[in-house]
Write a protein that holds these residues in place. Sequence first.
Motif, PDB file in Angstrom:
ATOM      1  N   LEU A  89       0.837  -1.205   0.000  1.00  0.00           N
ATOM      2  CA  LEU A  89       0.000   0.000   0.000  1.00  0.00           C
ATOM      3  C   LEU A  89       0.869   1.252   0.000  1.00  0.00           C
ATOM      4  N   LEU A  93      -1.668   7.565   0.024  1.00  0.00           N
ATOM      5  CA  LEU A  93      -2.932   7.478  -0.723  1.00  0.00           C
ATOM      6  C   LEU A  93      -4.041   6.961   0.183  1.00  0.00           C
ATOM      7  N   GLU A  97      -8.570   6.410  -2.930  1.00  0.00           N
ATOM      8  CA  GLU A  97      -7.605   6.668  -4.020  1.00  0.00           C
ATOM      9  C   GLU A  97      -6.953   5.363  -4.501  1.00  0.00           C
ATOM     10  N   HIS A  98      -6.609   4.499  -3.557  1.00  0.00           N
ATOM     11  CA  HIS A  98      -6.058   3.192  -3.944  1.00  0.00           C
ATOM     12  C   HIS A  98      -7.019   2.450  -4.878  1.00  0.00           C
ATOM     13  N   GLU A 155      -5.607  -4.716   0.293  1.00  0.00           N
ATOM     14  CA  GLU A 155      -4.632  -5.258  -0.667  1.00  0.00           C
ATOM     15  C   GLU A 155      -5.272  -6.305  -1.577  1.00  0.00           C
ATOM     16  N   LEU A 158      -7.521  -4.632  -4.076  1.00  0.00           N
ATOM     17  CA  LEU A 158      -6.734  -4.049  -5.178  1.00  0.00           C
ATOM     18  C   LEU A 158      -6.345  -5.138  -6.176  1.00  0.00           C
TER      19      LEU A 158
END
Length: 250
Positions: A89, A93, A97-98, A155, A158
């Motif tokens: 990460l 951010l 935003e991630h 995570e 993402l």
Amino acid sequence: MALLEVESVVRSYGGVRAVDDVSVQIDAGEWVAVIGPNGAGKSTLFNLLGGQVKPNSGTVRLAGRNINRLEPHARYGLGVARSFQISSLFPDLTVREHLTLACREKHRWNLARTWRGDRELQARVDEMLDLWGLDRDRDHALPALLSYGEQRRLELALAVASKPRLLLLDEPNVGLTAAECDDLLARLRALGPDPAVVFVAHDMDMVLGWATRILVMHQGGLLADGPPEEIANNPFVEEVYLGATGTTTA
Ligand SMILES: Nc1ncnc2c1ncn2[C@@H]1O[C@H](COP(=O)(O)OP(=O)(O)OP(=O)(O)O)[C@@H](O)[C@H]1O
Ligand SMILES: [Mg+2]
């Protein structure tokens, strides 16, 4: 045709054959655990699949296409997503935003339409927040303000934002309680039956609970490949792998 075809792949570092002539095929929907003692070559194999490392010889194919020369971002575009053991990460951010960055790739054509594109992108981010149990009211928090479990879920969110065909998870359970690990599994299963999930793990409870198939690596080679019940009863595996767990870091 298998989703992933690894053919006679070799990767050496100096005199060490970190991955030594490994061949394996993985189909869509399989949940494959990669286990083995420290230094067996698990991370190197993952790096060869993700594109962080290139093979000295051999071939990696995705859906029939040779991806040997493709960089990680190009593989990501083809559906190969990866989570890392060490937090990836960005400290500056926010959660939103991630996720916006991760979801953007799929919505690029929409961004040309500015306002509408952005609205659709943010709706997708909201959906991801809900799916991964991240609080919409705290979407402007920086990673440092999240609990450890929330960081791991972000995570994973993402990694799957691209709707991958092949998901590579490097020790996804590290630092999580058994309950958090179960929760992660349920969220990953909710992705549906299609993605192939390949994960490295040292925790045998997790391996046996998650995997439909287990690959055992030893000294760069593939020592065994089979369903969990077969691997659990393989005396050679027990000797080489379980016998070495005393030196293994979880
Ligand atoms: N970048 C590198 N430079 C030199 N040697 C390396 C490199 N990466 C891996 N190796 C060596 O290759 C072998 C396999 O390492 P690898 O990290 O793939 O093992 P692993 O199975 O992931 O082990 P662990 O369970 O400890 O994470 C080891 O002998 C390691 O020292
Ligand atoms: Mg490793």
